[in-house]
Design an enzyme around this catalytic site. Sequence first.
Site, mmCIF file in Angstrom:
data_model
loop_
_atom_site.group_PDB
_atom_site.id
_atom_site.type_symbol
_atom_site.label_atom_id
_atom_site.label_comp_id
_atom_site.label_asym_id
_atom_site.label_seq_id
_atom_site.Cartn_x
_atom_site.Cartn_y
_atom_site.Cartn_z
ATOM 1 C CB SER A 198 -0.888 0.021 1.244
ATOM 2 O OG SER A 198 -1.540 1.270 1.374
ATOM 3 C CE LYS A 207 -1.534 -3.811 2.934
ATOM 4 N NZ LYS A 207 -1.752 -5.003 2.114
ATOM 5 C CE1 TYR A 258 -3.923 -1.922 5.048
ATOM 6 C CE2 TYR A 258 -3.111 0.242 4.421
ATOM 7 C CZ TYR A 258 -3.637 -0.989 4.072
ATOM 8 O OH TYR A 258 -3.874 -1.283 2.764
#
Length: 168
Positions: free
Chosen positions: A35, A52, A48
């Site tokens: 991401s 990633k 998150y």
Amino acid sequence: MGRAFFALDVCAPLMLTGRATAAMTKGGSIVNISSAMAAACQPGTALYAASKGAIDAATRSLAAELCATNARVNGVRPGLTRTGATAYTYQDSTLLDACHRSVPLGWTGEADEVARLTTFLLSPTASFSTGRSRASHPPPSHRGHRSVCVTLAPEVELWLTDNGAEGE
């Protein structure tokens, strides 16, 4: 919550890679989905972003480990892409406008755009590419210009635009 991010974004791809490489005796290609958040600084996204970032690091390391078997490992690092998980963004016009302003091309992605980049990286056409995580959009300096990325070597990209070229 953090365990869920790492289980899905890091542990699952690593376990799948282990299984896949056992069958990749004559080469092959693996593409991990990361991401843009892996390289962004945005409040409320630490877990998150960390998961990633971990898959980006694993992608580079696995590429080095698996090159002896002619297996390639690359990553795709999309920005905001329309999915069920991002539906809230598309329902908030202020948030969506802010996202569009932060993207070089001025719009967010669709899943088929990420799929096309992934398909390219899996194909023989990308045979000289390994150990890279590619954004699904060009760098900010290309805002307002048509552009295409050409991979010259595993660590060298040349972005061609209608106003010149820029290397990475």
